[in-house]
Motif scaffolding. Structure first.
Motif, PDB file in Angstrom:
ATOM      1  N   GLY A   1       3.712  12.512  33.346  1.00 35.13           N
ATOM      2  CA  GLY A   1       4.214  11.640  32.442  1.00 35.13           C
ATOM      3  C   GLY A   1       3.296  10.719  31.465  1.00 35.13           C
ATOM      4  N   ASN A   2       2.362  10.171  32.004  1.00 38.72           N
ATOM      5  CA  ASN A   2       1.466   9.233  30.872  1.00 38.72           C
ATOM      6  C   ASN A   2       0.591  10.117  30.185  1.00 38.72           C
TER       7      ASN A   2
ATOM      8  N   ARG B   1       4.888   5.145  23.277  1.00 38.64           N
ATOM      9  CA  ARG B   1       4.738   5.972  24.549  1.00 38.64           C
ATOM     10  C   ARG B   1       5.241   5.263  25.804  1.00 38.64           C
ATOM     11  N   ASP B   2       5.473   3.963  26.060  1.00 39.36           N
ATOM     12  CA  ASP B   2       5.964   3.372  27.096  1.00 39.36           C
ATOM     13  C   ASP B   2       7.417   3.707  27.038  1.00 39.36           C
TER      14      ASP B   2
ATOM     15  N   TYR C   1       1.075  13.124  29.312  1.00 33.79           N
ATOM     16  CA  TYR C   1       1.746  13.818  28.293  1.00 33.79           C
ATOM     17  C   TYR C   1       2.281  12.809  27.049  1.00 33.79           C
ATOM     18  N   ALA C   2       2.788  11.706  27.377  1.00 41.36           N
ATOM     19  CA  ALA C   2       3.188  10.843  26.248  1.00 41.36           C
ATOM     20  C   ALA C   2       2.402  10.668  25.142  1.00 41.36           C
ATOM     21  N   ARG C   3       0.960  10.605  25.716  1.00 40.17           N
ATOM     22  CA  ARG C   3      -0.101  10.371  24.762  1.00 40.17           C
ATOM     23  C   ARG C   3      -0.593  11.453  23.716  1.00 40.17           C
TER      24      ARG C   3
ATOM     25  N   LEU D   1      11.354   9.892  30.573  1.00 38.12           N
ATOM     26  CA  LEU D   1      10.875  11.005  31.205  1.00 38.12           C
ATOM     27  C   LEU D   1      10.981  10.990  32.658  1.00 38.12           C
TER      28      LEU D   1
ATOM     29  N   ARG E   1      13.267  -0.394  26.812  1.00 36.77           N
ATOM     30  CA  ARG E   1      13.340   0.478  28.010  1.00 36.77           C
ATOM     31  C   ARG E   1      14.589   0.772  28.750  1.00 36.77           C
TER      32      ARG E   1
ATOM     33  N   VAL F   1       7.833   7.509  28.632  1.00 38.74           N
ATOM     34  CA  VAL F   1       7.367   7.517  29.841  1.00 38.74           C
ATOM     35  C   VAL F   1       8.691   7.307  30.786  1.00 38.74           C
TER      36      VAL F   1
END
Length: 445
Positions: free
Chosen positions: A332-333, A346-347, A335-337, A353, A408, A350
């Motif tokens: 996940g992390n 990005r936060d 991939y977001a980048r 996801l 979030r 994640v």
């Protein structure tokens, strides 16, 4: 229904023969949007948010016509099972002509309405401009997109999932090259990404048409349009259109709610939603096998075989969903980048996801049952089941939209509402599958 999932089953060979190539072809489809998301995301957050709106509109237009693939697969597979290869090809050709007619009508009606359609999502001026640019150019590729759907359905019904794989992979690679050249090399921005995708889709359609024409000539089947056959193809697809429209209503509502949360939330949702569609199509590989195998079994009058392969494919779907959930949580992390340098986006991505990962086993079950009933030609039930599931989802989406949420919390609650939608779909489809009502035999349902 999920007993002994790791014990070898006699249907495994055929499921793999159809599902693995279908998987490659299905994955290539969302890679068009993921490629655009990665390239456009580095142009800026407003551009990525604009792509989110445009891709939702395009997805709606194309998916309303998904019956061109699904209905054609079921019709062709049934006739093949009954030993009528020429009739199978005739049904497929009628579907291709129908795709051309719908595609041309969609471009003619959609092009002048682009600004109004984008405004329905309520974006800011900077986001709206990018959405309109991408959408106007992408409209030009819709006839090719629909023709690809219909021709793919012909080949799947003939139990050929390898050819769609080769074409889809080639198209995906061409899409990447074209987009990089047009966006960065020629500095065309978001419009370059749209143009590259249109060119790749047009090339794919040309290859598919050539293959279908060759098969028709080999069997002595005329390729000219048959008005009665085209009308019958449309009539058979109406319940699937109703099914898809209901589902797209839910997806549009999701995008509208995401847009109301904020630009960063909408940008994160765009990537999360495109990823969800990628995972859905991975799981749909087994559903494609279900359409072909169940349609063929019922066309041959073999009810026991239809039931046996259905149970086995449900096992495959659930286990595949579990595997995808684990994979998504692990990557996940990182991939977001790939999609944005914006730390806030990005936060948020994640977080979305994580919720999407939790839904994958249920999604695997749902998509297989959907494929089974499509293969059986049970479109009328699927239409009403989709309406019921959307009616169960809308109150949850409304609650998120009116709860004054953001960040979030807002995005995770929105994706939780999507989870409710999937659970309602599972209940409606599983109840139908347990009965024998859908198992109608013969070359034509």
């Amino acid at each position: 229904m999920i007993r002994h999932p790791f014990r070898r089953h006699r249907a495994d060979g055929e499921i793999l023969r159809l599902a693995l190539p279908a998987l490659g072809a299905l994955v290539a489809e969302p890679l068009f949007l993921l490629t655009d998301s990665a390239i456009i995301g580095h142009l800026g957050t407003p551009e990525l948010a604009g792509l989110g709106i445009a891709s939702t509109v395009l997805g709606t237009l194309v998916n309303v016509s998904i019956f061109l693939a699904y209905g054609t697969t079921a019709a062709v597979a049934r006739r093949l099972g009954a030993g009528d290869t020429r009739g199978a090809l005739r049904s497929g050709i009628d579907g291709c002509w129908l795709a051309v007619l719908i595609g041309v009508a969609t471009v003619a009606g959609g092009w002048p309405l682009t600004p109004w359609v984008v405004s329905l999502f309520g974006p800011g001026d900077d986001v709206a401009g990018h959405a309109e640019t991408y959408l106007r150019i992408s409209f030009l590729g819709i006839p090719s997109m629909l023709l690809v759907l219909a021709a793919t359905g012909v080949l799947r019904g003939l139990q050929d999932t390898k050819t769609p794989l080769y074409v889809a992979v080639t198209g995906a690679v061409a899409n990447v090259v074209l987009n990089v050249v047009l966006v960065y090399g020629l500095d065309l921005g978001i419009g370059g990404a749209a143009l590259g995708t249109v060119l790749a889709q047009t090339g794919m359609a040309a290859v598919f048409v050539r293959g279908v024409v060759r098969g028709a000539r080999r069997e002595g089947v005329a390729i000219r349009p048959d008005g009665r056959g085209v009308a019958q193809a449309f009539g058979a697809g109406v319940p699937l259109i109703m099914r898809t429209v209901a589902m797209r209503v839910a997806l549009i509502v999701i995008t509208v709610v995401a847009a109301g949360l904020g630009t960063a939330e909408l940008a994160a949702h765009q990537v999360a939603f495109t990823t969800w569609m990628l995972l859905a199509l991975i799981l749909d590989a087994v559903a494609i096998a279900a359409q072909a195998l169940v349609g063929r079994a019922l066309g041959a009058g073999d009810v026991a075989e239809a039931r046996a392969v259905t149970r086995r494919m449900v096992q495959w779907g659930v286990l595949s969903g579990i595997a995808l959930a684990v994979l998504l949580l692990v990557i996940g992390n990182a991939y977001a980048r790939l999609f944005t340098p914006d730390a806030e986006v990005r936060d948020l991505l994640v977080a979305a996801l994580v919720v999407a990962a939790a839904m994958q086993p249920v999604a695997g079950w749902v998509f297989v049952l959907d494929g089974v009933l499509i293969g059986a030609g049970d479109g009328r039930y699927l239409a009403w089941a989709s309406v019921i599931s959307v009616l169960g989802f809308l109150p949850a989406a409304w609650a998120v939209a009116t709860a004054d949420l953001s960040g979030r919390a807002g995005l995770m609650w929105l994706w939780g509402a999507i989870g409710i939608w999937m659970l309602v779909r599972l209940v409606t489809l599983a109840l139908r599958e347990r009965s024998d009502t859908w198992m109608v035999t013969g070359a034509v349902r």
